[in-house]
Design a protein around this motif. Structure first.
Motif, PDB file in Angstrom:
ATOM      1  N   PRO A   8     -25.677  23.307 -69.775  1.00 14.74           N
ATOM      2  CA  PRO A   8     -24.413  22.595 -69.569  1.00 14.74           C
ATOM      3  C   PRO A   8     -24.633  21.089 -69.668  1.00 14.74           C
ATOM      4  CG  PRO A   8     -24.783  24.220 -67.841  1.00 14.74           C
ATOM      5  CD  PRO A   8     -26.049  24.134 -68.636  1.00 14.74           C
ATOM      6  N   GLU A   9     -23.683  20.403 -70.309  1.00 13.72           N
ATOM      7  CA  GLU A   9     -23.799  18.963 -70.514  1.00 13.72           C
ATOM      8  C   GLU A   9     -22.573  18.235 -69.992  1.00 13.72           C
ATOM      9  OE1 GLU A   9     -26.420  18.592 -74.560  1.00 13.72           O
ATOM     10  OE2 GLU A   9     -24.243  18.571 -74.769  1.00 13.72           O
ATOM     11  N   LYS A  10     -22.803  17.008 -69.588  1.00 10.37           N
ATOM     12  CA  LYS A  10     -21.744  16.088 -69.191  1.00 10.37           C
ATOM     13  C   LYS A  10     -21.942  14.801 -69.980  1.00 10.37           C
ATOM     14  CE  LYS A  10     -20.099  13.322 -65.283  1.00 10.37           C
ATOM     15  NZ  LYS A  10     -20.238  13.067 -63.834  1.00 10.37           N
ATOM     16  N   ILE A  11     -20.843  14.228 -70.443  1.00  8.36           N
ATOM     17  CA  ILE A  11     -20.864  12.906 -71.064  1.00  8.36           C
ATOM     18  C   ILE A  11     -20.444  11.937 -69.967  1.00  8.36           C
ATOM     19  CG2 ILE A  11     -20.005  11.455 -72.934  1.00  8.36           C
ATOM     20  CD1 ILE A  11     -21.540  14.045 -73.811  1.00  8.36           C
ATOM     21  N   ALA A  12     -21.283  10.950 -69.660  1.00  7.15           N
ATOM     22  CA  ALA A  12     -21.037  10.079 -68.516  1.00  7.15           C
ATOM     23  C   ALA A  12     -20.977   8.611 -68.918  1.00  7.15           C
ATOM     24  CB  ALA A  12     -22.124  10.285 -67.465  1.00  7.15           C
ATOM     25  N   TRP A  13     -20.216   7.862 -68.157  1.00  8.87           N
ATOM     26  CA  TRP A  13     -20.036   6.429 -68.366  1.00  8.87           C
ATOM     27  C   TRP A  13     -20.833   5.672 -67.330  1.00  8.87           C
ATOM     28  CZ3 TRP A  13     -15.142   3.317 -66.798  1.00  8.87           C
ATOM     29  CH2 TRP A  13     -15.156   2.058 -67.407  1.00  8.87           C
ATOM     30  N   VAL A  14     -21.648   4.748 -67.793  1.00 13.75           N
ATOM     31  CA  VAL A  14     -22.442   3.882 -66.918  1.00 13.75           C
ATOM     32  C   VAL A  14     -21.857   2.474 -67.034  1.00 13.75           C
ATOM     33  CG1 VAL A  14     -24.733   2.946 -66.461  1.00 13.75           C
ATOM     34  CG2 VAL A  14     -24.496   5.318 -67.236  1.00 13.75           C
ATOM     35  N   LEU A  15     -21.160   2.061 -65.985  1.00 11.35           N
ATOM     36  CA  LEU A  15     -20.544   0.735 -65.947  1.00 11.35           C
ATOM     37  C   LEU A  15     -21.217  -0.069 -64.844  1.00 11.35           C
ATOM     38  CD1 LEU A  15     -18.397  -1.270 -66.931  1.00 11.35           C
ATOM     39  CD2 LEU A  15     -16.837  -0.269 -65.218  1.00 11.35           C
ATOM     40  N   ILE A  16     -21.821  -1.194 -65.231  1.00  9.46           N
ATOM     41  CA  ILE A  16     -22.592  -2.020 -64.308  1.00  9.46           C
ATOM     42  C   ILE A  16     -21.903  -3.369 -64.138  1.00  9.46           C
ATOM     43  CG2 ILE A  16     -24.836  -3.111 -63.875  1.00  9.46           C
ATOM     44  CD1 ILE A  16     -25.883  -0.957 -65.995  1.00  9.46           C
ATOM     45  N   ARG A  17     -21.788  -3.784 -62.882  1.00 11.59           N
ATOM     46  CA  ARG A  17     -21.245  -5.110 -62.559  1.00 11.59           C
ATOM     47  C   ARG A  17     -22.015  -5.675 -61.376  1.00 11.59           C
ATOM     48  NH1 ARG A  17     -14.813  -3.929 -62.747  1.00 11.59           N
ATOM     49  NH2 ARG A  17     -14.637  -3.825 -65.007  1.00 11.59           N
ATOM     50  N   ASP A  18     -22.473  -6.896 -61.533  1.00  8.65           N
ATOM     51  CA  ASP A  18     -23.129  -7.616 -60.427  1.00  8.65           C
ATOM     52  C   ASP A  18     -24.230  -6.797 -59.747  1.00  8.65           C
ATOM     53  OD1 ASP A  18     -21.354  -9.793 -60.837  1.00  8.65           O
ATOM     54  OD2 ASP A  18     -19.830  -8.763 -59.620  1.00  8.65           O
ATOM     55  N   GLY A  19     -25.039  -6.115 -60.549  1.00 12.02           N
ATOM     56  CA  GLY A  19     -26.160  -5.355 -60.011  1.00 12.02           C
ATOM     57  C   GLY A  19     -25.774  -4.056 -59.332  1.00 12.02           C
ATOM     58  N   ARG A  20     -24.535  -3.633 -59.514  1.00 10.33           N
ATOM     59  CA  ARG A  20     -24.066  -2.365 -58.947  1.00 10.33           C
ATOM     60  C   ARG A  20     -23.487  -1.506 -60.065  1.00 10.33           C
ATOM     61  NH1 ARG A  20     -19.801  -4.055 -54.754  1.00 10.33           N
ATOM     62  NH2 ARG A  20     -19.220  -5.348 -56.529  1.00 10.33           N
ATOM     63  N   VAL A  21     -23.428  -0.200 -59.825  1.00 12.68           N
ATOM     64  CA  VAL A  21     -22.945   0.726 -60.848  1.00 12.68           C
ATOM     65  C   VAL A  21     -21.760   1.520 -60.286  1.00 12.68           C
ATOM     66  CG1 VAL A  21     -24.574   2.583 -60.246  1.00 12.68           C
ATOM     67  CG2 VAL A  21     -23.669   2.424 -62.578  1.00 12.68           C
ATOM     68  N   LEU A  22     -20.791   1.788 -61.166  1.00  9.97           N
ATOM     69  CA  LEU A  22     -19.593   2.528 -60.789  1.00  9.97           C
ATOM     70  C   LEU A  22     -19.895   4.014 -60.636  1.00  9.97           C
ATOM     71  CD1 LEU A  22     -16.445   2.575 -60.459  1.00  9.97           C
ATOM     72  CD2 LEU A  22     -16.378   3.075 -62.926  1.00  9.97           C
ATOM     73  N   VAL A  23     -19.429   4.580 -59.530  1.00 10.14           N
ATOM     74  CA  VAL A  23     -19.507   6.023 -59.299  1.00 10.14           C
ATOM     75  C   VAL A  23     -18.164   6.490 -58.743  1.00 10.14           C
ATOM     76  CG1 VAL A  23     -22.010   6.167 -58.960  1.00 10.14           C
ATOM     77  CG2 VAL A  23     -20.532   5.657 -57.010  1.00 10.14           C
ATOM     78  N   THR A  24     -17.923   7.780 -58.849  1.00 11.33           N
ATOM     79  CA  THR A  24     -16.686   8.360 -58.332  1.00 11.33           C
ATOM     80  C   THR A  24     -17.008   9.598 -57.507  1.00 11.33           C
ATOM     81  OG1 THR A  24     -16.393   9.657 -60.361  1.00 11.33           O
ATOM     82  CG2 THR A  24     -15.272   7.523 -60.252  1.00 11.33           C
ATOM     83  N   ARG A  25     -16.068   9.929 -56.628  1.00  8.78           N
ATOM     84  CA  ARG A  25     -16.201  11.143 -55.822  1.00  8.78           C
ATOM     85  C   ARG A  25     -14.921  11.951 -55.991  1.00  8.78           C
ATOM     86  NH1 ARG A  25     -14.478  12.933 -51.162  1.00  8.78           N
ATOM     87  NH2 ARG A  25     -13.559  10.942 -50.533  1.00  8.78           N
ATOM     88  N   SER A  26     -15.077  13.222 -56.321  1.00  7.21           N
ATOM     89  CA  SER A  26     -13.931  14.119 -56.466  1.00  7.21           C
ATOM     90  C   SER A  26     -13.500  14.624 -55.099  1.00  7.21           C
ATOM     91  CB  SER A  26     -14.292  15.319 -57.347  1.00  7.21           C
ATOM     92  OG  SER A  26     -14.641  14.893 -58.640  1.00  7.21           O
ATOM     93  N   HIS A  27     -12.242  14.991 -54.993  1.00 10.71           N
ATOM     94  CA  HIS A  27     -11.738  15.584 -53.753  1.00 10.71           C
ATOM     95  C   HIS A  27     -12.573  16.815 -53.401  1.00 10.71           C
ATOM     96  CE1 HIS A  27      -8.147  13.107 -53.435  1.00 10.71           C
ATOM     97  NE2 HIS A  27      -8.023  13.227 -54.751  1.00 10.71           N
ATOM     98  N   GLY A  28     -12.884  16.969 -52.128  1.00 13.13           N
ATOM     99  CA  GLY A  28     -13.625  18.134 -51.655  1.00 13.13           C
ATOM    100  C   GLY A  28     -15.130  18.065 -51.857  1.00 13.13           C
ATOM    101  N   ARG A  29     -15.629  16.952 -52.356  1.00 16.63           N
ATOM    102  CA  ARG A  29     -17.079  16.794 -52.575  1.00 16.63           C
ATOM    103  C   ARG A  29     -17.604  15.670 -51.708  1.00 16.63           C
ATOM    104  NH1 ARG A  29     -19.041  18.407 -58.422  1.00 16.63           N
ATOM    105  NH2 ARG A  29     -17.667  20.171 -58.692  1.00 16.63           N
ATOM    106  N   ASP A  30     -18.868  15.784 -51.338  1.00 20.30           N
ATOM    107  CA  ASP A  30     -19.519  14.740 -50.549  1.00 20.30           C
ATOM    108  C   ASP A  30     -20.275  13.755 -51.426  1.00 20.30           C
ATOM    109  OD1 ASP A  30     -18.667  15.877 -48.134  1.00 20.30           O
ATOM    110  OD2 ASP A  30     -20.431  17.175 -48.030  1.00 20.30           O
ATOM    111  N   ARG A  31     -20.819  14.241 -52.516  1.00 22.77           N
ATOM    112  CA  ARG A  31     -21.642  13.416 -53.398  1.00 22.77           C
ATOM    113  C   ARG A  31     -20.785  12.644 -54.401  1.00 22.77           C
ATOM    114  NH1 ARG A  31     -26.647  13.049 -52.032  1.00 22.77           N
ATOM    115  NH2 ARG A  31     -27.543  14.866 -51.059  1.00 22.77           N
ATOM    116  N   PHE A  32     -21.335  11.510 -54.834  1.00 29.28           N
ATOM    117  CA  PHE A  32     -20.710  10.702 -55.871  1.00 29.28           C
ATOM    118  C   PHE A  32     -21.386  11.017 -57.200  1.00 29.28           C
ATOM    119  CE2 PHE A  32     -19.412   8.495 -52.133  1.00 29.28           C
ATOM    120  CZ  PHE A  32     -18.248   7.823 -52.464  1.00 29.28           C
TER     121      PHE A  32
END
Length: 135
Positions: A8-32
């Motif tokens: 299984p594969e996922k295509i992911a976006w890596v967006l970096i700003r000011d030494g930090r990276v964007l992540v998201t969390r879906s409803h019902g999940r603990d991990r980003f």
């Protein structure tokens, strides 16, 4: 690397700003997770990323700006339900990053937040940190 048809594969976006990276969390999940998702039949990586980021964050990816950052994989038997492959791209975007209904929240993580993401995302965090892109 395993055959594309069996992992299984996922295509992911890596967006970096000011030494930090964007992540998201879906409803019902603990991990980003890095924003992105799975290909629809017949989709290319750029088509997938454009569609997924629009669906998740209501932003428009510029496919002409996409640069492959790396492909990261966890193997079969991994505690995070391997095997799994994530193909990561950096890219420019237009629009405000606004979480959609499927996204509970977005966050900007530093390397110290690595333990709050999935195992395959941890590999990307390591690569970003080793390259001096996140602090």
């Amino acid at each position: 690397m395993a055959n594309r048809d069996t992992v299984p594969e996922k295509i992911a976006w890596v967006l970096i700003r000011d030494g930090r990276v964007l992540v998201t969390r879906s409803h019902g999940r603990d991990r980003f997770y890095f924003p992105g998702g799975h290909r629809e039949p017949g989709e290319s990586d750029d088509e997938t990323l454009v569609r997924e980021i629009d669906e998740e964050l209501r932003a428009a990816i510029d496919p002409n700006s996409m640069v492959h950052f790396g492909t990261f994989e966890i193997g079969a038997g991994h505690p995070d339900h391997g095997p799994f492959r994530m193909i990561c791209y950096t890219a420019d975007h237009r629009g405000v990053l606004t979480p959609s209904r499927e996204i509970a929240e977005k966050a900007w993580f530093r390397y110290a937040d690595r333990d709050r993401v999935s195992a395959v995302d941890e590999l990307v965090f390591d690569a970003l940190h080793d390259a001096g892109r996140i602090s």
